[in-house]
Write an enzyme that holds these catalytic residues in place. Sequence first.
Site, PDB file in Angstrom:
ATOM      1  N   ASN A 156       0.869  -1.178   0.000  1.00 24.91           N
ATOM      2  CA  ASN A 156       0.000   0.000   0.000  1.00 24.91           C
ATOM      3  C   ASN A 156       0.901   1.222   0.000  1.00 24.91           C
ATOM      4  O   ASN A 156       1.526   1.539   1.010  1.00 24.91           O
ATOM      5  CB  ASN A 156      -0.887  -0.041   1.260  1.00 24.91           C
ATOM      6  CG  ASN A 156      -1.713   1.225   1.422  1.00 24.91           C
ATOM      7  OD1 ASN A 156      -1.759   2.076   0.534  1.00 24.91           O
ATOM      8  ND2 ASN A 156      -2.366   1.355   2.571  1.00 24.91           N
ATOM      9  N   LYS A 179       0.124   4.251  -0.188  1.00 27.87           N
ATOM     10  CA  LYS A 179      -0.484   5.427   0.467  1.00 27.87           C
ATOM     11  C   LYS A 179      -0.257   6.670  -0.411  1.00 27.87           C
ATOM     12  O   LYS A 179      -0.223   6.547  -1.631  1.00 27.87           O
ATOM     13  CB  LYS A 179       0.059   5.574   1.891  1.00 27.87           C
ATOM     14  CG  LYS A 179      -0.112   4.273   2.694  1.00 27.87           C
ATOM     15  CD  LYS A 179       0.135   4.429   4.171  1.00 27.87           C
ATOM     16  CE  LYS A 179      -0.041   3.072   4.852  1.00 27.87           C
ATOM     17  NZ  LYS A 179       0.096   3.134   6.317  1.00 27.87           N
ATOM     18  N   HIS A 196      -9.327   1.077   5.029  1.00 24.70           N
ATOM     19  CA  HIS A 196      -8.062   1.248   5.739  1.00 24.70           C
ATOM     20  C   HIS A 196      -8.261   2.172   6.947  1.00 24.70           C
ATOM     21  O   HIS A 196      -9.050   3.108   6.881  1.00 24.70           O
ATOM     22  CB  HIS A 196      -7.003   1.820   4.792  1.00 24.70           C
ATOM     23  CG  HIS A 196      -5.626   1.767   5.367  1.00 24.70           C
ATOM     24  ND1 HIS A 196      -5.169   2.696   6.276  1.00 24.70           N
ATOM     25  CD2 HIS A 196      -4.621   0.874   5.197  1.00 24.70           C
ATOM     26  CE1 HIS A 196      -3.934   2.377   6.623  1.00 24.70           C
ATOM     27  NE2 HIS A 196      -3.580   1.277   5.984  1.00 24.70           N
ATOM     28  N   GLU A 235      -6.590   4.520   8.061  1.00 25.82           N
ATOM     29  CA  GLU A 235      -6.363   5.946   7.798  1.00 25.82           C
ATOM     30  C   GLU A 235      -7.595   6.584   7.176  1.00 25.82           C
ATOM     31  O   GLU A 235      -7.888   7.761   7.400  1.00 25.82           O
ATOM     32  CB  GLU A 235      -5.115   6.124   6.911  1.00 25.82           C
ATOM     33  CG  GLU A 235      -3.852   5.855   7.726  1.00 25.82           C
ATOM     34  CD  GLU A 235      -2.695   5.287   6.938  1.00 25.82           C
ATOM     35  OE1 GLU A 235      -2.693   5.365   5.694  1.00 25.82           O
ATOM     36  OE2 GLU A 235      -1.778   4.733   7.580  1.00 25.82           O
ATOM     37  N   GLU A 294      -5.054  -5.046  10.495  1.00 18.74           N
ATOM     38  CA  GLU A 294      -4.010  -4.053  10.723  1.00 18.74           C
ATOM     39  C   GLU A 294      -4.275  -3.356  12.054  1.00 18.74           C
ATOM     40  O   GLU A 294      -5.087  -2.426  12.110  1.00 18.74           O
ATOM     41  CB  GLU A 294      -4.009  -3.004   9.601  1.00 18.74           C
ATOM     42  CG  GLU A 294      -3.724  -3.576   8.233  1.00 18.74           C
ATOM     43  CD  GLU A 294      -3.131  -2.536   7.302  1.00 18.74           C
ATOM     44  OE1 GLU A 294      -2.077  -2.820   6.720  1.00 18.74           O
ATOM     45  OE2 GLU A 294      -3.698  -1.433   7.167  1.00 18.74           O
ATOM     46  N   GLY A 307       2.978   2.014  10.876  1.00 16.18           N
ATOM     47  CA  GLY A 307       3.951   3.098  10.769  1.00 16.18           C
ATOM     48  C   GLY A 307       4.705   3.383  12.054  1.00 16.18           C
ATOM     49  O   GLY A 307       5.362   4.410  12.176  1.00 16.18           O
ATOM     50  N   SER A 314       3.842  -2.421  10.259  1.00 18.01           N
ATOM     51  CA  SER A 314       5.291  -2.524  10.475  1.00 18.01           C
ATOM     52  C   SER A 314       5.885  -3.857  10.042  1.00 18.01           C
ATOM     53  O   SER A 314       6.799  -4.377  10.681  1.00 18.01           O
ATOM     54  CB  SER A 314       5.635  -2.221  11.942  1.00 18.01           C
ATOM     55  OG  SER A 314       5.278  -0.888  12.259  1.00 18.01           O
TER      56      SER A 314
END
Length: 253
Positions: A11, A13, A97, A99, A169, A175, A215
């Site tokens: 991904n 992003k 996702h 985010e 996730e 991250g 990660s």
Amino acid sequence: MAKRTPLIAGNWKMHKTVAESVETAGQLAKMVADARDVEIMIAPAFTALASVSQVIRGSAVGLGAQNLFWEEQGAFTGEVSAPMLVSAGCRYVIIGHSERRQFFGETDETVNRRIGAALHAGLVPVFCIGETESERDAEKTFSVLDKQIQKGLEGFVSEDLSSLVVAYEPVWAIGTGKAATPQQAQEVHAFVRSKIEERFGGAMAESTRILYGGSVKPANVRELMALADVDGALVGGASLDAETFSQLVHFNA
Ligand code: 13P
């Protein structure tokens, strides 16, 4: 029974211009030409999809988008539909996702509509779920995931969902450099599979791929991929560099 074919998905992003995307995708296609028994996907920004599609055509790398809108066309300024993604060469689409849930108002209900649109267009939905750190600390991990699964997949039957990919996730692992431990990942993946079995039956539970994301790096990919219920990885940061992502793709080499 044979383990499900793993999917290693990148991904990207909001990273890379069109030229940068084409360059990385071209390098990657060469580096993974020898990869066996693994499916590979990259999800560049919308702007780069059509160009990347040309570069990876005929290679082992499949193309995904990072989101879609559920209507096919119309007065929806700024949105991109499932048929548009198909026309740009996509086979996969990431949906829900964290985010998007965190910054763009994504809810279980809108996730559900997006999954429906993806399936209708023949795209493979990569359906993301995951708990935040405070939810985990409050021991709400399983109830949060249960709700995301139930609502996200509401109204579908197993025949609709034969291509479904789930991505677990944990938000606290994204991250941060702090991946879930193998024990944490396996515990949740087994739970997710049990929920799929409850709702859709044993055959679908056996065949559905559940990816881990958060990660994932060359240093931890092997131990994660060795887990019984982990069927691949959804990778952010470590997917941006072709050499690093190629190492992840070759986890079983
Ligand atoms: P990182 O691999 O950078 O933690 O991101 C994970 C992710 O969000 C992939 O969708």
